[in-house]
Every structure is written in structure tokens, then in C-alpha cells.
Design a protein around this motif. Structure first.
Motif, mmCIF file in Angstrom:
data_model
loop_
_atom_site.group_PDB
_atom_site.id
_atom_site.type_symbol
_atom_site.label_atom_id
_atom_site.label_comp_id
_atom_site.label_asym_id
_atom_site.label_seq_id
_atom_site.Cartn_x
_atom_site.Cartn_y
_atom_site.Cartn_z
ATOM 1 N N LYS A 23 -7.054 7.824 -4.288
ATOM 2 C CA LYS A 23 -5.871 7.100 -4.750
ATOM 3 C C LYS A 23 -5.689 7.223 -6.260
ATOM 4 O O LYS A 23 -4.558 7.370 -6.737
ATOM 5 C CB LYS A 23 -5.985 5.631 -4.349
ATOM 6 N N ASP A 48 0.827 -1.209 0.000
ATOM 7 C CA ASP A 48 0.000 0.000 0.000
ATOM 8 C C ASP A 48 0.862 1.260 0.000
ATOM 9 O O ASP A 48 0.538 2.261 -0.647
ATOM 10 C CB ASP A 48 -0.915 0.023 1.228
ATOM 11 N N GLY A 52 -11.948 -0.572 -6.843
ATOM 12 C CA GLY A 52 -10.528 -0.320 -6.631
ATOM 13 C C GLY A 52 -9.874 0.371 -7.809
ATOM 14 O O GLY A 52 -10.535 0.903 -8.699
ATOM 15 N N THR A 70 -9.879 -1.176 -2.865
ATOM 16 C CA THR A 70 -9.923 -0.076 -1.889
ATOM 17 C C THR A 70 -11.060 -0.226 -0.887
ATOM 18 O O THR A 70 -11.067 0.446 0.137
ATOM 19 C CB THR A 70 -10.070 1.282 -2.608
#
Length: 439
Positions: free
Chosen positions: A257, A162, A198, A248
């Protein structure tokens, strides 16, 4: 693919040690896909200090399989994998040593979570596995036993993935696959992609990221790209070597992100985002008659906005909702908009109006936003401190979240800009899938 390993040994003279226990978790970057845990009969005595440390004694190992009996399983589970271990040079040396005794050449690329932690967690006070994971709030059970230490290493490795914004770990994995001649087709790529929310990264055969995307269903979005007829889609279909992804768990972290990854990696096939998505802003203004009010204008970075929005409709709804929090302010503002007479003193209204604005701003000063995690065993957090976005993290449900200081060690920082804060505020205003802790 990664093989996260921990090995317990007999101790003793260098290169004379034997394995007493081994644990291997095969990890695809998201979840464990296979595992192997076994005691091993080393056929030599265990050093007394090792017995005291691990609790493994000679009697426990008499009926355990010898290394040659588990060697085939170890080769199978590590096939096509990068070996990951805490102090990898030690575990890898011991593993090679055992295979050398069998006359088998065992050779794999390795990643050491000690060295990775020194780069990605530079402020850690210690890098021993026990002290490091405890400081990060990572649960650890069966310390100094292979299964417990390997699982703690895996959880640490997930955190390091991460924090690896430069994607060096993933690039190393892709280079390893290129070296082995693994070249999946588009259909094969899709088979390994989840249908969850994500970020996805499309890589070429050098491991470089050529396109980044976000979706509530990663596989569906990639399928659209792989079957589309646009110019960019055709280039992606031609140049893609593999796709990596990061789940996510929720839309807010995906939004934050994606923006950060685009700014940091600058993929060649992503359109350059030159303008803010928040085109309209609410500004505080004083009218000629002296009353304070809120007006909607096109966003101007030179002015301080109360809040910014993607469209005028959301901005107007925000103003109406804010006025409803104070009956007097709402009454005066309704009178102002309809040109009716106002029977309330300007000074008193403006004091109430100012308090309303200040209260709204205070909502975002020091907060932790708790959201869904990537699986049922975790949650995620987004932290704003002193009105500035600090970053996000994922944490185990067993880990008690108290304040921003507790989270600081596992926090993944992102570049702070007004757009980041606008994204968070807009999400909080339009969604309900979160809990807020003020500190």
C-alpha cells in the motif's frame, strides 16, 4: 470524525414523519469511540406497512423517550462529525425535521454510502443496503432495525475508505475541520495515533497529502519525524495540519500500500523512488558444457528473472534452498561450482532442473495469501491470479474464503508491476506469518 447513523420512522406523508428508532456510531476511521441507540416515541401512529417491515409497533414506543428527551445526546455525539448514512438525504432530512420542530438549527456535512458505493463499487448489481452488504460478505443482523442497519453501514463505510485511493473522503473530513477552525498541535496529533503497523498520511491545511510513510509503530515513527532536525522533517513540522492513517494488520499489505500510495499521490515531501529496491536477480543460464544453472546478477528489467532480491545474500540463499528440493540437481550444481567431474547426463539433469524452476514459478501462479487483519475479528488476503498481483482486502472472520472470485467484489486493486510481485515473493520467502490457499 464520523457519525454513522440509521433512523427508522413512522412512514406517512412527506415531512410529517416521526422517528421511531435511532442508532448512531461515532467512528474515528478505525474504531467506534461512542454510540447511542434508542427507541423514540414519535407521538403519532406508525404506518402498518412500517410495522410489518421493522417489527416496531405503537405499543413498544409508549414508554420510549420522546425526541426532545434524546436531542441533547444526539447533538453531543455528532459534535464535530460528518454524518454518514445509507441514503443520507433521507436520514439527514428526518433528523433536521425533528430538530426544526424543537426550534434548533441542526446542520452537519453529510456523506452518503449509496452515492459513494456507485463510484467506488461500480460493478455492484444493487445498491440497497441489504443486497449490497450481502454481496460484499458483510454480516448484517437485525435488518430494518436502526442498530443493525447502522452497523452494516459502518462496515460498508470502512470498506469504502479502503477503496478510496484518491482520499476524497478523508480530504472532505479535513476541510470540515478547517471550516470549524480545528488546528491540533503536534502533541495533540500524536495522542490520536495508534502504535500499530500501517500507513500514515501527513496533510497540510488544504487537506493535500504532503508526506506518506509506513511503520510497524505509526506513532513512534511520527514522533521521530516531529522531533527530527532534517530539512524534510522541519518542513513537515511547519506545514502539517493533521495526520490520517490506515492500519494494515501486517507488513506485507503495508509495503504494497505504501508503494501504491506514493505512486498515486506523489507527495511533495517524499523522495522520488526512481530505482527498484530489488537490485539483484537470479537468472537461469546454460553453461558451455550444456548444463543449466542459476546465476546472480544485477537486476536487468529487459530479462526474465527467476526471482529478485534486495541483496546478494538473500539471492544466494534462495538458490541453495531451491537446489535442496532435488538431490540430483543439488549434486550436479555442487559439482559445477567446485569444478569436479560430473557423472550425470546433461539432458536428464536439465529436465529435472527445468521441472524445479517450473515448480517454483507455479507456487505463485494462483494463490490467496491469508494474513492477520487489523483486529481480532478479521483477516486479510492478498490475491495473485495467473501470476499477476490482483490486490488485497480485509474480510470478516465469519466470511468463508473459497477462491479469488469470492474475494473479487471486496478486493482493493493496486497497479501491477514486477516490483509488486517481487515484494510479495520476497515476503513469502522471508516471513512465516501467513497461510496460502491455492486455486
Amino acid at each position: 470524525m464520523y457519525a454513522v447513523i440509521d433512523i427508522e420512522t413512522t412512514g406517512g406523508q412527506f415531512n410529517k414523519e416521526g422517528i421511531t428508532e435511532i442508532a448512531i456510531y461515532k467512528f474515528d476511521g478505525v474504531e467506534i469511540v461512542d454510540q447511542f441507540i434508542s427507541l423514540v416515541n414519535p407521538e403519532i401512529p406508525i404506518q402498518p406497512f412500517v410495522v410489518k417491515l421493522t417489527g416496531i409497533n405503537n405499543a413498544m414506543l409508549r414508554q420510549a423517550p420522546k425526541f426532545f428527551e434524546v436531542a441533547k445526546r444526539i447533538i453531543e455525539i455528532t459534535e464535530g462529525c460528518i454524518i454518514v448514512a445509507h441514503n443520507a438525504p433521507f436520514d439527514y432530512r428526518i433528523l433536521k425535521l425533528e430538530f426544526d420542530r424543537l426550534g434548533y438549527k441542526f446542520q452537519k456535512p453529510t456523506l452518503c454510502t449509496v452515492e459513494m458505493s456507485k463510484v467506488l463499487l461500480p460493478d455492484a448489481q444493487a445498491y440497497s443496503l441489504g443486497k449490497l452488504v450481502r454481496s460484499l460478505g458483510i454480516p448484517i443482523a437485525d435488518r430494518h432495525r436502526a442498530s443493525g442497519d447502522a452497523m452494516a453501514t459502518l462496515k460498508l463505510f470502512k470498506l469504502l475508505l479502503d477503496k478510496d485511493i484518491d482520499k476524497q473522503i478523508v480530504k472532505q473530513q479535513i476541510k470540515n475541520e478547517v471550516h470549524q477552525g480545528i488546528s491540533p498541535k503536534l502533541f495533540d496529533i500524536l495522542e490520536n495515533i495508534p502504535t500499530t503497523i500501517g500507513i500514515f498520511y501527513i496533510h497540510n491545511d488544504k487537506g493535500n497529502i504532503i508526506f506518506i510513510g509506513k511503520s510497524n509503530n505509526i506513532r513512534k515513527k511520527l514522533n521521530q519525524i516531529f522531533t527530527a532536525d532534517t530539512k524534510i522533517a522541519k518542513r513537515i513540522q511547519k506545514e502539517v495540519y493533521t495526520v490520517t492513517f490506515e492500519e494494515t494488520g501486517n507488513e506485507l499489505i503495508a509495503l504494497l500500500k505504501e508503494r501504491e500510495e506514493l505512486l498515486h499521490n506523489k507527495p511533495v515531501l517524499n523522495p522520488t523512488q526512481r530505482k527498484s529496491l530489488f537490485l539483484w536477480s537470479v537468472y537461469q543460464e546454460k553453461l558451455e558444457n550444456g548444463y543449466e544453472t542459476l546465476k546472480i546478477h544485477k537486476s536487468d528489467g529487459r530479462k526474465n528473472a527467476v526471482q529478485s532480491f534486495k541483496n546478494q545474500k538473500s539471492a544466494l540463499q534462495f538458490i541453495n534452498d531451491l537446489y535442496k528440493e532435488n538431490e540430483i540437481v543439488e549434486e550436479v550444481q555442487n559439482a559445477l561450482s567446485s569444478a569436479k567431474n560430473i557423472n550425470y547426463p546433461t539432458v536428464l539433469h536439465n529436465e529435472l532442473f527445468g521441472s524445479l524452476i517450473a515448480s517454483n514459478q507455479l507456487k505463485y501462479k494462483n494463490i490467496i495469501i491469508i494474513l492477520k487483519g487489523r483486529n481480532l475479528n478479521e483477516k486479510s488476503a492478498v490475491v495473485i491470479e495467473n501470476g499477476i498481483f490482483k490486490g488485497f482486502c480485509f474480510f470478516d472472520l465469519n466470511y468463508q474464503i473459497l477462491n479469488a472470485q469470492v474475494l473479487s467484489k471486496i478486493l482493493i486493486p493496486l497497479i501491477y508491476t514486477k516490483d509488486v510481485l517481487n515484494t510479495v515473493k520476497h515476503y513469502l520467502y522471508t516471513k512465516k506469518d501467513y497461510k496460502i490457499i491455492s486455486f
